[in-house]
Design a protein around this motif. Structure first.
Motif, PDB file in Angstrom:
ATOM      1  N   GLU A 190       0.822  -1.198   0.000  1.00 50.77           N
ATOM      2  CA  GLU A 190       0.000   0.000   0.000  1.00 50.77           C
ATOM      3  C   GLU A 190       0.866   1.263   0.000  1.00 50.77           C
ATOM      4  O   GLU A 190       1.778   1.428   0.815  1.00 50.77           O
ATOM      5  CB  GLU A 190      -0.913   0.008   1.228  1.00 50.77           C
ATOM      6  CG  GLU A 190      -1.848   1.205   1.297  1.00 50.77           C
ATOM      7  CD  GLU A 190      -2.764   1.293   0.082  1.00 50.77           C
ATOM      8  OE1 GLU A 190      -3.019   2.433  -0.351  1.00 50.77           O
ATOM      9  OE2 GLU A 190      -3.201   0.246  -0.429  1.00 50.77           O
ATOM     10  N   ASN A 229      -7.000   5.299  -0.798  1.00 54.47           N
ATOM     11  CA  ASN A 229      -7.344   3.902  -0.491  1.00 54.47           C
ATOM     12  C   ASN A 229      -8.686   3.810   0.229  1.00 54.47           C
ATOM     13  O   ASN A 229      -8.832   3.128   1.242  1.00 54.47           O
ATOM     14  CB  ASN A 229      -6.243   3.238   0.341  1.00 54.47           C
ATOM     15  CG  ASN A 229      -6.351   1.723   0.337  1.00 54.47           C
ATOM     16  OD1 ASN A 229      -6.807   1.114  -0.632  1.00 54.47           O
ATOM     17  ND2 ASN A 229      -5.928   1.099   1.435  1.00 54.47           N
ATOM     18  N   GLY A 242     -10.252   0.852   1.957  1.00 55.63           N
ATOM     19  CA  GLY A 242      -9.162  -0.108   2.071  1.00 55.63           C
ATOM     20  C   GLY A 242      -8.949  -1.026   0.891  1.00 55.63           C
ATOM     21  O   GLY A 242      -8.232  -2.019   1.016  1.00 55.63           O
ATOM     22  N   ASN A 243      -9.566  -0.705  -0.264  1.00 56.19           N
ATOM     23  CA  ASN A 243      -9.409  -1.632  -1.401  1.00 56.19           C
ATOM     24  C   ASN A 243      -9.257  -0.921  -2.743  1.00 56.19           C
ATOM     25  O   ASN A 243      -9.651  -1.451  -3.773  1.00 56.19           O
ATOM     26  CB  ASN A 243     -10.587  -2.615  -1.454  1.00 56.19           C
ATOM     27  CG  ASN A 243     -11.928  -1.912  -1.591  1.00 56.19           C
ATOM     28  OD1 ASN A 243     -11.998  -0.691  -1.589  1.00 56.19           O
ATOM     29  ND2 ASN A 243     -12.991  -2.698  -1.699  1.00 56.19           N
ATOM     30  N   GLN A 244      -8.657   0.252  -2.749  1.00 56.57           N
ATOM     31  CA  GLN A 244      -8.411   0.972  -4.003  1.00 56.57           C
ATOM     32  C   GLN A 244      -6.923   0.871  -4.340  1.00 56.57           C
ATOM     33  O   GLN A 244      -6.103   1.613  -3.804  1.00 56.57           O
ATOM     34  CB  GLN A 244      -8.843   2.434  -3.884  1.00 56.57           C
ATOM     35  CG  GLN A 244     -10.348   2.617  -3.750  1.00 56.57           C
ATOM     36  CD  GLN A 244     -10.760   4.076  -3.764  1.00 56.57           C
ATOM     37  OE1 GLN A 244     -10.054   4.945  -3.243  1.00 56.57           O
ATOM     38  NE2 GLN A 244     -11.884   4.373  -4.377  1.00 56.57           N
ATOM     39  N   ASP A 245      -6.597  -0.032  -5.233  1.00 54.28           N
ATOM     40  CA  ASP A 245      -5.195  -0.343  -5.516  1.00 54.28           C
ATOM     41  C   ASP A 245      -4.786  -0.109  -6.967  1.00 54.28           C
ATOM     42  O   ASP A 245      -3.643  -0.400  -7.325  1.00 54.28           O
ATOM     43  CB  ASP A 245      -4.901  -1.804  -5.155  1.00 54.28           C
ATOM     44  CG  ASP A 245      -5.039  -2.066  -3.662  1.00 54.28           C
ATOM     45  OD1 ASP A 245      -4.597  -1.211  -2.871  1.00 54.28           O
ATOM     46  OD2 ASP A 245      -5.594  -3.120  -3.289  1.00 54.28           O
ATOM     47  N   ASP A 282      -7.078   6.800  -7.141  1.00 53.97           N
ATOM     48  CA  ASP A 282      -7.026   5.352  -6.958  1.00 53.97           C
ATOM     49  C   ASP A 282      -8.454   4.802  -6.975  1.00 53.97           C
ATOM     50  O   ASP A 282      -9.406   5.480  -6.580  1.00 53.97           O
ATOM     51  CB  ASP A 282      -6.280   4.947  -5.687  1.00 53.97           C
ATOM     52  CG  ASP A 282      -6.791   5.631  -4.420  1.00 53.97           C
ATOM     53  OD1 ASP A 282      -7.545   6.627  -4.526  1.00 53.97           O
ATOM     54  OD2 ASP A 282      -6.419   5.188  -3.324  1.00 53.97           O
ATOM     55  N   GLU A 303     -11.028   0.894  -7.127  1.00 55.32           N
ATOM     56  CA  GLU A 303     -11.088  -0.558  -6.947  1.00 55.32           C
ATOM     57  C   GLU A 303     -10.767  -1.254  -8.265  1.00 55.32           C
ATOM     58  O   GLU A 303     -11.363  -0.953  -9.308  1.00 55.32           O
ATOM     59  CB  GLU A 303     -12.479  -0.974  -6.459  1.00 55.32           C
ATOM     60  CG  GLU A 303     -12.843  -0.444  -5.090  1.00 55.32           C
ATOM     61  CD  GLU A 303     -14.238  -0.897  -4.666  1.00 55.32           C
ATOM     62  OE1 GLU A 303     -14.599  -2.054  -4.965  1.00 55.32           O
ATOM     63  OE2 GLU A 303     -14.946  -0.089  -4.041  1.00 55.32           O
TER      64      GLU A 303
END
Length: 212
Positions: free
Chosen positions: A149, A173, A176-179, A193, A195
């Motif tokens: 991260e 993020n 917690g799941n935007q990568d 950022d 998903e």
């Protein structure tokens, strides 16, 4: 005038003499080198990106088996559907379907291309204009921080991001799941950022000149 892919010769490597150029950035570059050398076809190794120039159109009876090769008849150094007049040293293609990041990456790779990698302000401005002309709200970029991260890297995970144009407060993020990164029209075409599983428009890119 295009590189015409011969799917009937997929994974077949000519037994006849080939001129091996070496590693190139893209199949487009391989085609350009072939055109300059007045050859008639190329054999392109998709994983190692090795370019071979051929002075004939081979047939399967004169070939041996070699995985991960693609064959093209060469009429110019441009693959059909790619525009080389938008970004200075690249050729780009907009895919028709919106795809999740992994599927988009795989689709570009199937053509010897990568997801869009913006590495300069001039390329950023060119892509902004392209998105405006096409009416695109978001497009995937070939960078992610899936492995660690905040450590944004290029598509193959090997190189950290140099040029950066994330919007203020981004990447955040969210949930917690935007990568995976997008160029977002609503942010003034700055980066965000997102998903990786969401369907987003995809631009594939091939560097048109120079060696890697």
């Amino acid at each position: 005038m295009v590189l015409e892919r011969n799917s009937g010769l997929e994974n077949w490597f000519p037994n006849t003499s080939l001129t091996t150029v070496g590693v190139v950035r893209s199949v487009i570059e391989c085609g350009i080198l072939c055109k300059e050398a007045a050859c008639v076809s190329i054999v392109y190794e998709t994983i190692d990106r090795i370019c071979h120039l051929n002075d004939r159109i081979s047939n399967i009876s004169e070939c041996s088996w070699k995985l991960n090769t693609r064959h093209y008849s060469v009429f110019s150094g441009i693959i059909e559907g790619y525009d080389c007049d938008i970004v200075g040293d690249s050729c780009i293609k907009l895919l028709s379907a919106q795809l999740p990041w992994a599927a988009a990456s795989a689709e570009c790779a199937s053509e010897g291309a990568t997801l869009l990698n913006i590495d300069s302000n001039s390329e950023q401005l060119a892509i902004q204009q392209f998105m405006a002309d096409q009416g695109l709200d978001n497009i995937w970029m070939g960078i992610n921080d899936v492995t660690s991260e905040g450590d944004w890297r290029t598509e193959d995970g090997t190189n950290p991001v140099g040029y950066n144009n994330f919007n203020g407060g981004q990447p955040d993020n969210y949930n917690g799941n935007q990568d995976c990164a997008v160029v977002r029209q609503s942010f003034g075409y700055r980066w965000d950022d997102e998903e990786c599983i969401l369907p987003v428009y995809t631009v594939c890119e091939m560097k048109s000149v120079g060696f890697s």
